[in-house]
Design a protein around this motif. Structure first.
Motif, PDB file in Angstrom:
ATOM      1  N   ILE A  90      -4.970  33.864  71.264  1.00 52.25           N
ATOM      2  CA  ILE A  90      -4.178  34.685  72.087  1.00 52.25           C
ATOM      3  C   ILE A  90      -5.035  35.398  73.280  1.00 52.25           C
ATOM      4  O   ILE A  90      -4.615  35.490  74.138  1.00 52.25           O
ATOM      5  CB  ILE A  90      -3.377  35.810  71.149  1.00 52.25           C
ATOM      6  CG1 ILE A  90      -2.376  36.531  72.182  1.00 52.25           C
ATOM      7  CG2 ILE A  90      -4.453  36.733  70.643  1.00 52.25           C
ATOM      8  CD1 ILE A  90      -1.350  35.835  72.572  1.00 52.25           C
ATOM      9  N   GLU A  91      -6.563  35.454  72.742  1.00 50.88           N
ATOM     10  CA  GLU A  91      -7.247  36.343  73.587  1.00 50.88           C
ATOM     11  C   GLU A  91      -7.443  35.122  74.972  1.00 50.88           C
ATOM     12  O   GLU A  91      -7.723  35.646  76.137  1.00 50.88           O
ATOM     13  CB  GLU A  91      -8.694  36.633  72.970  1.00 50.88           C
ATOM     14  CG  GLU A  91      -8.571  37.592  71.909  1.00 50.88           C
ATOM     15  CD  GLU A  91      -8.178  36.837  70.564  1.00 50.88           C
ATOM     16  OE1 GLU A  91      -8.503  35.628  70.394  1.00 50.88           O
ATOM     17  OE2 GLU A  91      -7.837  37.584  69.670  1.00 50.88           O
ATOM     18  N   THR A  92      -7.627  33.952  74.815  1.00 48.69           N
ATOM     19  CA  THR A  92      -7.900  33.173  75.680  1.00 48.69           C
ATOM     20  C   THR A  92      -6.676  32.742  76.502  1.00 48.69           C
ATOM     21  O   THR A  92      -6.571  32.786  77.717  1.00 48.69           O
ATOM     22  CB  THR A  92      -8.070  31.600  75.048  1.00 48.69           C
ATOM     23  OG1 THR A  92      -9.223  31.578  74.200  1.00 48.69           O
ATOM     24  CG2 THR A  92      -8.410  30.601  76.323  1.00 48.69           C
ATOM     25  N   ALA A  93      -5.489  32.886  75.907  1.00 47.66           N
ATOM     26  CA  ALA A  93      -4.142  32.785  76.898  1.00 47.66           C
ATOM     27  C   ALA A  93      -4.054  33.892  77.676  1.00 47.66           C
ATOM     28  O   ALA A  93      -3.632  34.018  78.885  1.00 47.66           O
ATOM     29  CB  ALA A  93      -2.904  32.618  75.867  1.00 47.66           C
ATOM     30  N   VAL A  94      -4.432  35.175  77.196  1.00 48.06           N
ATOM     31  CA  VAL A  94      -4.328  36.534  77.841  1.00 48.06           C
ATOM     32  C   VAL A  94      -5.304  36.427  79.064  1.00 48.06           C
ATOM     33  O   VAL A  94      -4.893  36.766  80.121  1.00 48.06           O
ATOM     34  CB  VAL A  94      -4.646  37.906  76.874  1.00 48.06           C
ATOM     35  CG1 VAL A  94      -4.841  38.870  77.855  1.00 48.06           C
ATOM     36  CG2 VAL A  94      -3.292  37.753  76.318  1.00 48.06           C
ATOM     37  N   SER A  95      -6.616  35.971  78.801  1.00 49.48           N
ATOM     38  CA  SER A  95      -7.603  35.950  79.913  1.00 49.48           C
ATOM     39  C   SER A  95      -7.230  34.945  81.042  1.00 49.48           C
ATOM     40  O   SER A  95      -7.402  34.995  81.991  1.00 49.48           O
ATOM     41  CB  SER A  95      -8.918  35.341  79.252  1.00 49.48           C
ATOM     42  OG  SER A  95      -9.646  36.480  78.733  1.00 49.48           O
ATOM     43  N   LEU A  97      -4.024  34.046  81.663  1.00 49.48           N
ATOM     44  CA  LEU A  97      -2.907  34.717  82.570  1.00 49.48           C
ATOM     45  C   LEU A  97      -3.417  36.009  83.471  1.00 49.48           C
ATOM     46  O   LEU A  97      -3.069  35.891  84.729  1.00 49.48           O
ATOM     47  CB  LEU A  97      -1.796  35.258  81.637  1.00 49.48           C
ATOM     48  CG  LEU A  97      -0.995  33.932  80.920  1.00 49.48           C
ATOM     49  CD1 LEU A  97      -0.285  34.676  79.895  1.00 49.48           C
ATOM     50  CD2 LEU A  97      -0.483  33.026  81.719  1.00 49.48           C
ATOM     51  N   LYS A  98      -4.341  36.471  82.773  1.00 49.75           N
ATOM     52  CA  LYS A  98      -4.859  37.944  83.717  1.00 49.75           C
ATOM     53  C   LYS A  98      -5.735  37.436  84.940  1.00 49.75           C
ATOM     54  O   LYS A  98      -5.790  37.939  85.907  1.00 49.75           O
ATOM     55  CB  LYS A  98      -6.020  38.456  82.744  1.00 49.75           C
ATOM     56  CG  LYS A  98      -6.877  39.466  83.511  1.00 49.75           C
ATOM     57  CD  LYS A  98      -7.813  40.127  82.278  1.00 49.75           C
ATOM     58  CE  LYS A  98      -8.897  40.826  83.148  1.00 49.75           C
ATOM     59  NZ  LYS A  98     -10.050  41.395  82.199  1.00 49.75           N
ATOM     60  N   TYR A 104       0.325  28.608  80.029  1.00 49.95           N
ATOM     61  CA  TYR A 104      -0.562  28.428  79.016  1.00 49.95           C
ATOM     62  C   TYR A 104      -0.177  27.352  77.907  1.00 49.95           C
ATOM     63  O   TYR A 104       0.891  27.795  77.256  1.00 49.95           O
ATOM     64  CB  TYR A 104      -1.382  29.585  78.211  1.00 49.95           C
ATOM     65  CG  TYR A 104      -2.470  29.154  77.259  1.00 49.95           C
ATOM     66  CD1 TYR A 104      -3.751  29.431  77.850  1.00 49.95           C
ATOM     67  CD2 TYR A 104      -2.160  28.997  75.916  1.00 49.95           C
ATOM     68  CE1 TYR A 104      -4.779  29.226  76.928  1.00 49.95           C
ATOM     69  CE2 TYR A 104      -3.212  28.842  75.127  1.00 49.95           C
ATOM     70  CZ  TYR A 104      -4.430  28.946  75.528  1.00 49.95           C
ATOM     71  OH  TYR A 104      -5.566  28.640  74.659  1.00 49.95           O
TER      72      TYR A 104
END
Length: 144
Positions: A90-95, A97-98, A104
């Motif tokens: 989830i951290e990679t996906a959030v990064s 998108l950020k 993703y």
């Protein structure tokens, strides 16, 4: 199936098998203007070819997908970048998108189906932007 789609797509993945599978899938969907790259650096060197969409692997050797994404967005923030990752973090996906990724996709059983769906979403967004702002590009470039 579309007969010819003028959208320029870059596929970036250090796994040659994945590149081939994605290329075949997009070709079956009617996309013919495809460029394949086995590294983020190669992709970055070809950004002047003005791709519309980039499918970008996250886990590559020399540069991470996030590093490549940041450079793509600095070059042209209007390129649609879709992350592909073998990891469901989830951290990679959030990064991703950020930093400007459009979507993703987790590699696996549904990645081709999800690629098709995200291409439809991008087409929808592009059409809405075109309808809402048909002369925005002309107006922008007339100011330069």
């Amino acid at each position: 199936m579309e007969t010819s789609n003028p959208v320029k797509i870059f596929l970036v993945d250090d796994d040659a098998f994945c590149l081939h599978v994605y290329q075949q899938h997009l070709t079956k969907l009617g996309y013919s203007n495809l460029s394949l790259f086995e590294s983020g650096a190669d992709c970055l060197h070809h950004l002047t070819e003005n791709p519309d969409i980039i499918f970008l692997d996250h886990g590559m050797r020399e540069l991470t997908g996030i590093d490549v994404l940041k450079k793509i967005k600095r070059f042209n923030p209007d390129i649609y970048v879709v992350f592909l990752s073998g990891q469901e973090h989830i951290e990679t996906a959030v990064s991703a998108l950020k930093y400007g990724a459009f979507d993703y996709i987790v590699k696996g059983e549904l990645d081709l189906e999800n690629m098709t769906k995200v291409l439809a979403k991008i087409a929808e967004v592009r059409e809405m932007l075109r309808k809402n702002n048909p002369n925005s590009f002309r107006r922008f470039f007339s100011l330069i």
